[in-house]
Design an enzyme around this catalytic site. Structure first.
Site, mmCIF file in Angstrom:
data_model
loop_
_atom_site.group_PDB
_atom_site.id
_atom_site.type_symbol
_atom_site.label_atom_id
_atom_site.label_comp_id
_atom_site.label_asym_id
_atom_site.label_seq_id
_atom_site.Cartn_x
_atom_site.Cartn_y
_atom_site.Cartn_z
ATOM 1 C CG HIS A 147 57.633 41.406 15.065
ATOM 2 N ND1 HIS A 147 57.783 42.348 14.071
ATOM 3 C CD2 HIS A 147 56.662 40.568 14.640
ATOM 4 C CE1 HIS A 147 56.932 42.094 13.098
ATOM 5 N NE2 HIS A 147 56.244 41.004 13.415
ATOM 6 C CD GLU A 148 55.732 37.070 16.352
ATOM 7 O OE1 GLU A 148 54.480 37.060 16.382
ATOM 8 O OE2 GLU A 148 56.381 37.142 15.297
ATOM 9 C CG HIS A 162 51.818 40.571 15.975
ATOM 10 N ND1 HIS A 162 51.451 41.531 15.071
ATOM 11 C CD2 HIS A 162 52.894 39.926 15.432
ATOM 12 C CE1 HIS A 162 52.263 41.486 14.027
ATOM 13 N NE2 HIS A 162 53.145 40.521 14.221
ATOM 14 C CD GLU A 186 53.950 41.156 10.484
ATOM 15 O OE1 GLU A 186 55.150 41.084 10.828
ATOM 16 O OE2 GLU A 186 53.048 40.504 11.037
#
Length: 286
Positions: free
Chosen positions: A178-179, A182, A255
């Protein structure tokens, strides 16, 4: 809907929201000269009333004035934005250390730390970017993680001690994936630029506040600074409020994109799903 379709949809929504943000900035650039002309109209009306005359002629639309005033406002916002972006673009390492993170050694001794480094290196390969610096917030028991930095080359990933202790390997991999989204999707750069624009808009309101304070101590300056200060405060702070709403909506879309990208990188939807369930059940985690 698969994760590629979800990624495409969230990117489209992000582009729409960023467009509205830019429209809001342009609207502020137009609102400021309008406020100046309105204030000028009221001052002239009051002056003519004091002279016992009526204001018979007033040309609100002045193309030259509006062009210069709107351009000056947008340049003012741009300068405030550039300054804020420069401050926030010093690299993920600075942000991680400011948050109290401890840099993870390339060859850690603890089992949990080794697992974290292995997962980060796996996600770096899956996403096709260099391995970022890794930081652990040892005094944080909640389940949290973050990515910081302006570009993939200066990025850093941080996790709390609670993340290491409370997530299994698949869940940790989902969170790290997930990070990484980003980083690869430029979310950090986008967020910094939006924060920069918000700072530029805020300067409009702060300038109005300064004019209000100045007019209180310099009564001979007339009503124009008072009216202009009030108008700029309203324009600036309403602009910041609307900008933050749009920024929050952009963050929410990113997100969603990060969750879909995590599934793409890990090929394991149960990892991020399990992590989100645990995060939802732990107070102070997000």
């Amino acid at each position: 809907m698969n994760f590629f379709e979800r990624q495409d949809r969230t990117r489209r929504h992000t582009h729409e929201l960023v467009f509205f943000f830019l429209v809001a900035v342009i609207a502020i650039g137009i609102a400021v000269p309008c406020a100046i002309r309105i204030a000028h109209f009221f001052i002239l009306t009051r002056y003519h009333q004091e002279q016992g005359r009526a204001l018979t002629e007033f040309q609100f639309w002045d193309p030259i004035f509006f062009t210069y005033a709107a351009s000056a406002t947008l340049v003012f916002i741009a300068l405030g934005s550039i300054y804020k972006i420069a401050v926030l673009s010093k690299g993920g390492k600075i942000v991680a250390e400011m948050l109290g993170g401890t840099r993870l050694d390339p060859s850690p001794k603890g089992l949990k730390e080794k697992q974290l480094r292995n997962v980060v290196e796996e996600m770096a390969i899956a996403s096709g970017i260099p391995v970022p610096e890794i930081y652990v917030l040892k005094n944080e028991s909640s389940i949290n993680a973050f990515a910081a930095g302006f570009t993939p080359s200066d990025a850093a990933i941080g996790v709390t001690q609670g993340t290491l202790e409370k997530l299994n390997r698949d869940e940790l991999q989902g969170v790290i994936g997930h990070e990484f989204s980003h980083i690869t999707n430029g979310d950090m750069k986008l967020n910094i630029r939006l924060m920069g624009l918000l700072n530029g808009i805020l300067l409009i309101g702060l300038t109005g506040y300064w004019l209000l304070r100045s007019s209180r101590y310099a009564r001979k300056s007339g009503a124009l600074p008072l009216l202009m200060g009030l108008a700029l405060v309203i324009i600036g702070y309403v602009g910041v409020f609307c900008g933050r709403l749009i920024q929050a909506a952009v963050s929410r879309q990113r997100e969603f994109l990060a969750d879909a990208s995590s599934v793409q990188f890990t090929r394991n939807p149960d990892g991020i799903a399990g992590a989100l369930k645990k995060i939802g059940g732990v107070v102070g985690s997000h």
